[in-house]
Design a protein around this motif. Sequence first.
Motif, PDB file in Angstrom:
ATOM      1  N   ALA A  86     -33.070  -3.809 -11.313  1.00 15.20           N
ATOM      2  CA  ALA A  86     -31.637  -4.053 -11.175  1.00 15.20           C
ATOM      3  C   ALA A  86     -31.339  -5.541 -11.041  1.00 15.20           C
ATOM      4  O   ALA A  86     -30.415  -6.077 -11.673  1.00 15.20           O
ATOM      5  N   MET A  87     -32.139  -6.227 -10.230  1.00 14.30           N
ATOM      6  CA  MET A  87     -31.927  -7.662 -10.041  1.00 14.30           C
ATOM      7  C   MET A  87     -32.229  -8.436 -11.313  1.00 14.30           C
ATOM      8  O   MET A  87     -31.514  -9.395 -11.661  1.00 14.30           O
ATOM      9  N   ILE A 104     -24.540 -11.889  -4.384  1.00 11.35           N
ATOM     10  CA  ILE A 104     -24.339 -10.536  -4.903  1.00 11.35           C
ATOM     11  C   ILE A 104     -25.404  -9.638  -4.283  1.00 11.35           C
ATOM     12  O   ILE A 104     -26.600  -9.909  -4.402  1.00 11.35           O
ATOM     13  N   ARG A 105     -24.966  -8.583  -3.639  1.00  8.46           N
ATOM     14  CA  ARG A 105     -25.901  -7.673  -2.978  1.00  8.46           C
ATOM     15  C   ARG A 105     -26.276  -6.528  -3.914  1.00  8.46           C
ATOM     16  O   ARG A 105     -25.426  -5.961  -4.607  1.00  8.46           O
ATOM     17  N   VAL A 106     -27.572  -6.201  -3.897  1.00  7.79           N
ATOM     18  CA  VAL A 106     -28.126  -5.161  -4.763  1.00  7.79           C
ATOM     19  C   VAL A 106     -28.879  -4.166  -3.884  1.00  7.79           C
ATOM     20  O   VAL A 106     -29.705  -4.558  -3.054  1.00  7.79           O
ATOM     21  N   GLY A 107     -28.605  -2.873  -4.053  1.00  7.66           N
ATOM     22  CA  GLY A 107     -29.320  -1.884  -3.255  1.00  7.66           C
ATOM     23  C   GLY A 107     -28.710  -0.507  -3.404  1.00  7.66           C
ATOM     24  O   GLY A 107     -27.954  -0.243  -4.340  1.00  7.66           O
ATOM     25  N   THR A 108     -29.014   0.351  -2.464  1.00  2.31           N
ATOM     26  CA  THR A 108     -28.563   1.742  -2.541  1.00  2.31           C
ATOM     27  C   THR A 108     -27.285   2.004  -1.756  1.00  2.31           C
ATOM     28  O   THR A 108     -26.566   2.959  -2.034  1.00  2.31           O
ATOM     29  N   GLY A 109     -27.002   1.183  -0.756  1.00  3.92           N
ATOM     30  CA  GLY A 109     -25.861   1.429   0.113  1.00  3.92           C
ATOM     31  C   GLY A 109     -24.526   1.086  -0.519  1.00  3.92           C
ATOM     32  O   GLY A 109     -24.445   0.326  -1.493  1.00  3.92           O
ATOM     33  N   ALA A 110     -23.452   1.624   0.074  1.00  5.10           N
ATOM     34  CA  ALA A 110     -22.107   1.431  -0.469  1.00  5.10           C
ATOM     35  C   ALA A 110     -21.640  -0.010  -0.388  1.00  5.10           C
ATOM     36  O   ALA A 110     -20.695  -0.395  -1.080  1.00  5.10           O
ATOM     37  N   GLY A 167     -29.273  -5.951  -0.539  1.00  2.00           N
ATOM     38  CA  GLY A 167     -28.187  -5.660   0.373  1.00  2.00           C
ATOM     39  C   GLY A 167     -28.476  -4.584   1.389  1.00  2.00           C
ATOM     40  O   GLY A 167     -27.664  -4.341   2.291  1.00  2.00           O
ATOM     41  N   ASP A 168     -29.622  -3.918   1.278  1.00  2.00           N
ATOM     42  CA  ASP A 168     -30.002  -2.884   2.239  1.00  2.00           C
ATOM     43  C   ASP A 168     -30.818  -3.439   3.399  1.00  2.00           C
ATOM     44  O   ASP A 168     -31.142  -2.703   4.333  1.00  2.00           O
ATOM     45  N   ASP A 169     -31.187  -4.721   3.315  1.00  2.00           N
ATOM     46  CA  ASP A 169     -32.042  -5.342   4.322  1.00  2.00           C
ATOM     47  C   ASP A 169     -31.174  -5.996   5.389  1.00  2.00           C
ATOM     48  O   ASP A 169     -30.470  -6.973   5.127  1.00  2.00           O
ATOM     49  N   ASN A 222     -32.008  -7.806   7.884  1.00  2.00           N
ATOM     50  CA  ASN A 222     -32.414  -9.180   8.181  1.00  2.00           C
ATOM     51  C   ASN A 222     -31.749 -10.163   7.228  1.00  2.00           C
ATOM     52  O   ASN A 222     -31.340 -11.259   7.631  1.00  2.00           O
ATOM     53  N   LEU A 223     -31.642  -9.774   5.965  1.00  2.00           N
ATOM     54  CA  LEU A 223     -30.959 -10.630   5.001  1.00  2.00           C
ATOM     55  C   LEU A 223     -29.453 -10.612   5.236  1.00  2.00           C
ATOM     56  O   LEU A 223     -28.775 -11.632   5.098  1.00  2.00           O
ATOM     57  N   GLY A 224     -28.934  -9.443   5.615  1.00  2.00           N
ATOM     58  CA  GLY A 224     -27.510  -9.342   5.890  1.00  2.00           C
ATOM     59  C   GLY A 224     -27.066 -10.271   7.004  1.00  2.00           C
ATOM     60  O   GLY A 224     -25.928 -10.745   7.022  1.00  2.00           O
ATOM     61  N   ALA A 225     -27.981 -10.556   7.939  1.00  2.00           N
ATOM     62  CA  ALA A 225     -27.656 -11.443   9.058  1.00  2.00           C
ATOM     63  C   ALA A 225     -27.421 -12.876   8.602  1.00  2.00           C
ATOM     64  O   ALA A 225     -26.868 -13.683   9.355  1.00  2.00           O
ATOM     65  N   LEU A 226     -27.833 -13.206   7.374  1.00  2.00           N
ATOM     66  CA  LEU A 226     -27.634 -14.560   6.849  1.00  2.00           C
ATOM     67  C   LEU A 226     -26.234 -14.757   6.284  1.00  2.00           C
ATOM     68  O   LEU A 226     -25.837 -15.883   5.987  1.00  2.00           O
ATOM     69  N   LEU A 227     -25.494 -13.679   6.111  1.00  2.00           N
ATOM     70  CA  LEU A 227     -24.164 -13.743   5.513  1.00  2.00           C
ATOM     71  C   LEU A 227     -23.110 -13.950   6.604  1.00  2.00           C
ATOM     72  O   LEU A 227     -23.347 -13.611   7.778  1.00  2.00           O
TER      73      LEU A 227
END
Length: 276
Positions: free
Chosen positions: A90-91, A40-46, A23-25, A27-32
């Motif tokens: 985590a994943m 399900i997004r996994v990462g450091t951001g809120a 979820g921090d990427d 480029n991947l976020g642009a696919l949503l």
Amino acid sequence: DGQRSLRHFLRIVPRSGSVLMNGDDANLGALLPVDWARVIRVGTGAQNELRLVGFEDGPEGSLFELHWRGKLWASVYWGLHGLFNARNAAMAALSAALAQGFEDPTVMDLTSLADFSGVQRRQDILLERDTLTVLEDFAHHPTAVAGAIEALRAAYPERELVVCFEPRSNTATRALFRDAFTEALAGADSVHLGAVHRAEQIPDADRLDTERMAADLNKKGIAAQAYLENTVLLEALRLQLSQPNRANTVVVFFTNGAFDGVQHALAGAFASGLEA
């Protein structure tokens, strides 16, 4: 391109399936959004459902917390380095929980993560001496290389870092990612660029230009050299490491192949005292 391939992949995920995404990427976020499958997004951001909180890395390992939708799932302290390893953990943990049908994954005990020692060819130590450590790592794309270098800096904070990179995968042998690889390798103190795998089969315009990469790294103040043969790289590296009064050094070989066995030859030579 990469996003097109990922869109095609997402299209074949059934409605009953789940997609775990970094979820921090951006480029991947642009696919949503994706409305035909659970993402399900996994990462450091809120913005992530599963968050890695308070990540810290050091010589003995790293520590972090996993929070599921704001709820503490686990506090992890293990011997692996790098945020990328923590995100992979985590994943994997979330995948295991979903596969067992847990809607609330925090019911699954993760204490066994502390005992996980990693997978083969990820920062494998080939030689460990007082003044020299030789490792092999499977990293073969820019993000993985940058993450591995960052992790090694945390694991060996006072050591000189020498990186040897073999362009071997389809990604690594192509000119498209030259700048990204150069930027990733810039985290090293010195760089040895191995022979491009099957270079004769790639048109000049499409082939990774390791000579240009070396020149760009040298402009950044990082000693770099490109080689047409990996055996020549080995001899240059042995000479570099045999210099008197050399600082404590970590040498890492990045490859998804064999690197013509130079990593094992180097480790064997220094283990046998042949460096003199």
